[in-house]
Design a protein around this motif. Structure first.
Motif, PDB file in Angstrom:
ATOM      1  N   PHE A 135       0.829  -1.202   0.000  1.00 58.70           N
ATOM      2  CA  PHE A 135       0.000   0.000   0.000  1.00 58.70           C
ATOM      3  C   PHE A 135       0.867   1.257   0.000  1.00 58.70           C
ATOM      4  O   PHE A 135       0.480   2.284  -0.575  1.00 58.70           O
ATOM      5  CB  PHE A 135      -0.947  -0.007   1.196  1.00 58.70           C
ATOM      6  CG  PHE A 135      -2.120  -0.936   1.025  1.00 58.70           C
ATOM      7  CD1 PHE A 135      -3.121  -0.658   0.102  1.00 58.70           C
ATOM      8  CD2 PHE A 135      -2.213  -2.101   1.766  1.00 58.70           C
ATOM      9  CE1 PHE A 135      -4.195  -1.518  -0.073  1.00 58.70           C
ATOM     10  CE2 PHE A 135      -3.278  -2.963   1.602  1.00 58.70           C
ATOM     11  CZ  PHE A 135      -4.277  -2.680   0.678  1.00 58.70           C
ATOM     12  N   GLY A 136       2.032   1.181   0.636  1.00 51.45           N
ATOM     13  CA  GLY A 136       2.953   2.304   0.558  1.00 51.45           C
ATOM     14  C   GLY A 136       3.411   2.544  -0.864  1.00 51.45           C
ATOM     15  O   GLY A 136       3.505   3.693  -1.315  1.00 51.45           O
ATOM     16  N   TRP A 137       3.694   1.461  -1.587  1.00 53.38           N
ATOM     17  CA  TRP A 137       4.094   1.602  -2.988  1.00 53.38           C
ATOM     18  C   TRP A 137       2.964   2.183  -3.827  1.00 53.38           C
ATOM     19  O   TRP A 137       3.198   3.026  -4.702  1.00 53.38           O
ATOM     20  CB  TRP A 137       4.508   0.245  -3.541  1.00 53.38           C
ATOM     21  CG  TRP A 137       4.707   0.253  -5.024  1.00 53.38           C
ATOM     22  CD1 TRP A 137       5.696   0.885  -5.717  1.00 53.38           C
ATOM     23  CD2 TRP A 137       3.868  -0.371  -6.005  1.00 53.38           C
ATOM     24  NE1 TRP A 137       5.538   0.678  -7.069  1.00 53.38           N
ATOM     25  CE2 TRP A 137       4.423  -0.088  -7.270  1.00 53.38           C
ATOM     26  CE3 TRP A 137       2.718  -1.160  -5.930  1.00 53.38           C
ATOM     27  CZ2 TRP A 137       3.855  -0.551  -8.451  1.00 53.38           C
ATOM     28  CZ3 TRP A 137       2.151  -1.622  -7.103  1.00 53.38           C
ATOM     29  CH2 TRP A 137       2.712  -1.317  -8.343  1.00 53.38           C
ATOM     30  N   LEU A 138       1.719   1.765  -3.570  1.00 51.60           N
ATOM     31  CA  LEU A 138       0.577   2.314  -4.311  1.00 51.60           C
ATOM     32  C   LEU A 138       0.482   3.830  -4.109  1.00 51.60           C
ATOM     33  O   LEU A 138       0.199   4.576  -5.056  1.00 51.60           O
ATOM     34  CB  LEU A 138      -0.721   1.645  -3.865  1.00 51.60           C
ATOM     35  CG  LEU A 138      -0.959   0.208  -4.316  1.00 51.60           C
ATOM     36  CD1 LEU A 138      -2.326  -0.269  -3.834  1.00 51.60           C
ATOM     37  CD2 LEU A 138      -0.864   0.083  -5.835  1.00 51.60           C
ATOM     38  N   VAL A 139       0.713   4.279  -2.878  1.00 53.54           N
ATOM     39  CA  VAL A 139       0.698   5.715  -2.620  1.00 53.54           C
ATOM     40  C   VAL A 139       1.815   6.408  -3.383  1.00 53.54           C
ATOM     41  O   VAL A 139       1.624   7.489  -3.960  1.00 53.54           O
ATOM     42  CB  VAL A 139       0.829   5.984  -1.109  1.00 53.54           C
ATOM     43  CG1 VAL A 139       1.098   7.454  -0.826  1.00 53.54           C
ATOM     44  CG2 VAL A 139      -0.427   5.528  -0.379  1.00 53.54           C
ATOM     45  N   PHE A 197      11.765   0.589   3.410  1.00 53.96           N
ATOM     46  CA  PHE A 197      12.667  -0.046   2.439  1.00 53.96           C
ATOM     47  C   PHE A 197      11.935  -1.102   1.620  1.00 53.96           C
ATOM     48  O   PHE A 197      12.123  -1.209   0.402  1.00 53.96           O
ATOM     49  CB  PHE A 197      13.849  -0.675   3.168  1.00 53.96           C
ATOM     50  CG  PHE A 197      14.708  -1.566   2.309  1.00 53.96           C
ATOM     51  CD1 PHE A 197      15.578  -1.017   1.387  1.00 53.96           C
ATOM     52  CD2 PHE A 197      14.637  -2.942   2.429  1.00 53.96           C
ATOM     53  CE1 PHE A 197      16.363  -1.836   0.576  1.00 53.96           C
ATOM     54  CE2 PHE A 197      15.413  -3.763   1.640  1.00 53.96           C
ATOM     55  CZ  PHE A 197      16.286  -3.214   0.699  1.00 53.96           C
ATOM     56  N   LEU A 198      11.069  -1.874   2.266  1.00 49.25           N
ATOM     57  CA  LEU A 198      10.331  -2.916   1.566  1.00 49.25           C
ATOM     58  C   LEU A 198       9.388  -2.322   0.527  1.00 49.25           C
ATOM     59  O   LEU A 198       9.204  -2.901  -0.558  1.00 49.25           O
ATOM     60  CB  LEU A 198       9.546  -3.764   2.571  1.00 49.25           C
ATOM     61  CG  LEU A 198       8.866  -5.028   2.025  1.00 49.25           C
ATOM     62  CD1 LEU A 198       9.892  -5.960   1.386  1.00 49.25           C
ATOM     63  CD2 LEU A 198       8.138  -5.757   3.155  1.00 49.25           C
ATOM     64  N   SER A 199       8.804  -1.165   0.812  1.00 52.74           N
ATOM     65  CA  SER A 199       7.942  -0.510  -0.178  1.00 52.74           C
ATOM     66  C   SER A 199       8.751  -0.085  -1.398  1.00 52.74           C
ATOM     67  O   SER A 199       8.266  -0.150  -2.537  1.00 52.74           O
ATOM     68  CB  SER A 199       7.241   0.701   0.442  1.00 52.74           C
ATOM     69  OG  SER A 199       8.162   1.753   0.714  1.00 52.74           O
ATOM     70  N   TRP A 200      10.001   0.330  -1.183  1.00 49.59           N
ATOM     71  CA  TRP A 200      10.886   0.676  -2.299  1.00 49.59           C
ATOM     72  C   TRP A 200      11.218  -0.571  -3.110  1.00 49.59           C
ATOM     73  O   TRP A 200      11.232  -0.531  -4.343  1.00 49.59           O
ATOM     74  CB  TRP A 200      12.161   1.315  -1.755  1.00 49.59           C
ATOM     75  CG  TRP A 200      13.169   1.700  -2.791  1.00 49.59           C
ATOM     76  CD1 TRP A 200      13.197   2.846  -3.521  1.00 49.59           C
ATOM     77  CD2 TRP A 200      14.298   0.927  -3.223  1.00 49.59           C
ATOM     78  NE1 TRP A 200      14.277   2.845  -4.373  1.00 49.59           N
ATOM     79  CE2 TRP A 200      14.971   1.676  -4.203  1.00 49.59           C
ATOM     80  CE3 TRP A 200      14.798  -0.319  -2.856  1.00 49.59           C
ATOM     81  CZ2 TRP A 200      16.120   1.216  -4.840  1.00 49.59           C
ATOM     82  CZ3 TRP A 200      15.955  -0.770  -3.491  1.00 49.59           C
ATOM     83  CH2 TRP A 200      16.601  -0.013  -4.460  1.00 49.59           C
ATOM     84  N   VAL A 201      11.468  -1.694  -2.426  1.00 53.29           N
ATOM     85  CA  VAL A 201      11.755  -2.952  -3.121  1.00 53.29           C
ATOM     86  C   VAL A 201      10.557  -3.382  -3.964  1.00 53.29           C
ATOM     87  O   VAL A 201      10.715  -3.817  -5.114  1.00 53.29           O
ATOM     88  CB  VAL A 201      12.125  -4.057  -2.105  1.00 53.29           C
ATOM     89  CG1 VAL A 201      12.227  -5.403  -2.802  1.00 53.29           C
ATOM     90  CG2 VAL A 201      13.442  -3.720  -1.417  1.00 53.29           C
ATOM     91  N   VAL A 202       9.355  -3.238  -3.410  1.00 58.12           N
ATOM     92  CA  VAL A 202       8.149  -3.568  -4.175  1.00 58.12           C
ATOM     93  C   VAL A 202       8.076  -2.709  -5.434  1.00 58.12           C
ATOM     94  O   VAL A 202       7.737  -3.199  -6.515  1.00 58.12           O
ATOM     95  CB  VAL A 202       6.891  -3.363  -3.308  1.00 58.12           C
ATOM     96  CG1 VAL A 202       5.620  -3.484  -4.157  1.00 58.12           C
ATOM     97  CG2 VAL A 202       6.847  -4.382  -2.173  1.00 58.12           C
ATOM     98  N   GLY A 203       8.421  -1.436  -5.305  1.00 60.51           N
ATOM     99  CA  GLY A 203       8.422  -0.551  -6.471  1.00 60.51           C
ATOM    100  C   GLY A 203       9.420  -0.985  -7.524  1.00 60.51           C
ATOM    101  O   GLY A 203       9.119  -0.978  -8.724  1.00 60.51           O
ATOM    102  N   VAL A 204      10.616  -1.368  -7.090  1.00 61.29           N
ATOM    103  CA  VAL A 204      11.639  -1.813  -8.041  1.00 61.29           C
ATOM    104  C   VAL A 204      11.198  -3.093  -8.745  1.00 61.29           C
ATOM    105  O   VAL A 204      11.295  -3.215  -9.974  1.00 61.29           O
ATOM    106  CB  VAL A 204      12.986  -2.040  -7.316  1.00 61.29           C
ATOM    107  CG1 VAL A 204      13.997  -2.707  -8.248  1.00 61.29           C
ATOM    108  CG2 VAL A 204      13.533  -0.718  -6.796  1.00 61.29           C
ATOM    109  N   VAL A 205      10.680  -4.051  -7.974  1.00 65.09           N
ATOM    110  CA  VAL A 205      10.224  -5.314  -8.555  1.00 65.09           C
ATOM    111  C   VAL A 205       9.073  -5.077  -9.522  1.00 65.09           C
ATOM    112  O   VAL A 205       9.036  -5.644 -10.632  1.00 65.09           O
ATOM    113  CB  VAL A 205       9.809  -6.301  -7.444  1.00 65.09           C
ATOM    114  CG1 VAL A 205       9.153  -7.543  -8.048  1.00 65.09           C
ATOM    115  CG2 VAL A 205      11.025  -6.696  -6.606  1.00 65.09           C
TER     116      VAL A 205
END
Length: 280
Positions: A135-139, A197-205
């Motif tokens: 959800f952080g990545w969605l934002v 950091f995990l939200s950033w990883v989700v974005g990269v993936v």
């Protein structure tokens, strides 16, 4: 690890408390609290005695010596953390006697209960939370689109050159991932930096997956091209030293922003915890 010698209980003098004067005092969380300058006899509120701790800046606070343990020859660990000691009732001016040992005991007992409860909550609910990171990545994606539209319109209106446009793109991504990290840390409550950091990883993936899918099924399905941002270099022929630096700044900047955002999101819950402790 340095061995510690726990207090056997009873009066501070009989437990060796007097010989502890001058030792460096640390809390149970490992934080340095100051130097022990005086030991007072035990009472009904603290049978093990009270220690007067003087901080680096000269402030004096009372700490209970119940459960205290000698840490080597020069250290002493007490059953209180830094937050508890910093907010403890102060001593009356010009005296080492506690203003009210009952109030002190209530303060430390309440803080201890809250600290134990938070440790239990962290044990059960802490760690990496993929849902919060998602959800952080969605934002971050949503804010990237919103800010990208605004940045693209402003860049077109002022006739910005490509380098300026790229700098704006990097700035938009950093702001967006800070917000995404904040949401991840706020939702997870614990371990904000890790979840940011995990939200950033989700974005990269997600970016890699979408790029691969677009390469196989056609560019018309590349959703990344629908974001109205000034373009980053699209091929090696377009890459310059400045472009490479900006790409590196974008990668590292979004990573750092997501981590800091996660810590900021978690800090909201720490403020709530402190408000509860202050009410005791």
């Amino acid at each position: 690890m340095t061995q510690t010698e726990p207090v056997a209980g009873g009066d501070a003098d009989s437990a060796g408390g007097t010989s502890w004067t001058g030792r460096t005092v640390r809390g149970r969380d490992g934080s340095k609290l100051g130097r022990l300058v005086e030991v007072l006899p035990g009472d009904g509120a603290s049978p093990g005695g009270w220690g007067v701790v003087k901080s680096t800046f000269g402030g004096r606070r009372m700490v209970p010596l119940d459960g205290a343990a000698a840490d080597g020859d020069r250290g002493l660990t007490v059953a209180a953390d830094r937050a508890s000691v910093r907010t403890a009732p102060t001593l009356a001016a010009g005296t080492a006697e506690p203003a009210a040992t009952g109030a002190l005991q209530q303060h430390y007992t309440g803080r201890g209960v809250l600290a134990d409860a938070r440790a239990l909550q962290h044990e059960r609910y802490g760690g990496s939370k993929l849902g919060s990171a998602f959800f952080g990545w969605l934002v971050a994606v949503g804010l990237t689109v919103l800010l990208g539209v605004l940045a693209g319109a402003v860049a077109a209106a002022i006739g910005a050159d490509p380098t300026t446009g790229t700098v704006v793109t990097v700035a938009v991504l950093i702001v967006a991932y800070y917000a995404g990290g904040y949401v991840a840390g706020r939702l997870a409550r614990f371990d904000g930096a890790r979840n940011g950091f995990l939200s950033w990883v989700v974005g990269v993936v997600a970016t890699i997956v979408l790029t691969v899918v677009a390469a196989f099924v056609g560019a018309q399905y590349d959703v990344l091209t629908r974001v109205s941002l000034p373009a980053l270099p699209a091929s090696f022929a377009d890459v310059t030293v400045t472009g490479m630096i900006l790409v590196a700044v974008a990668v590292l900047g979004t990573l750092l922003a997501a981590v800091l955002g996660g810590k900021a999101g978690e800090s909201f819950h720490r403020r709530v915890d402190r408000a509860a402790a202050d009410a005791l």
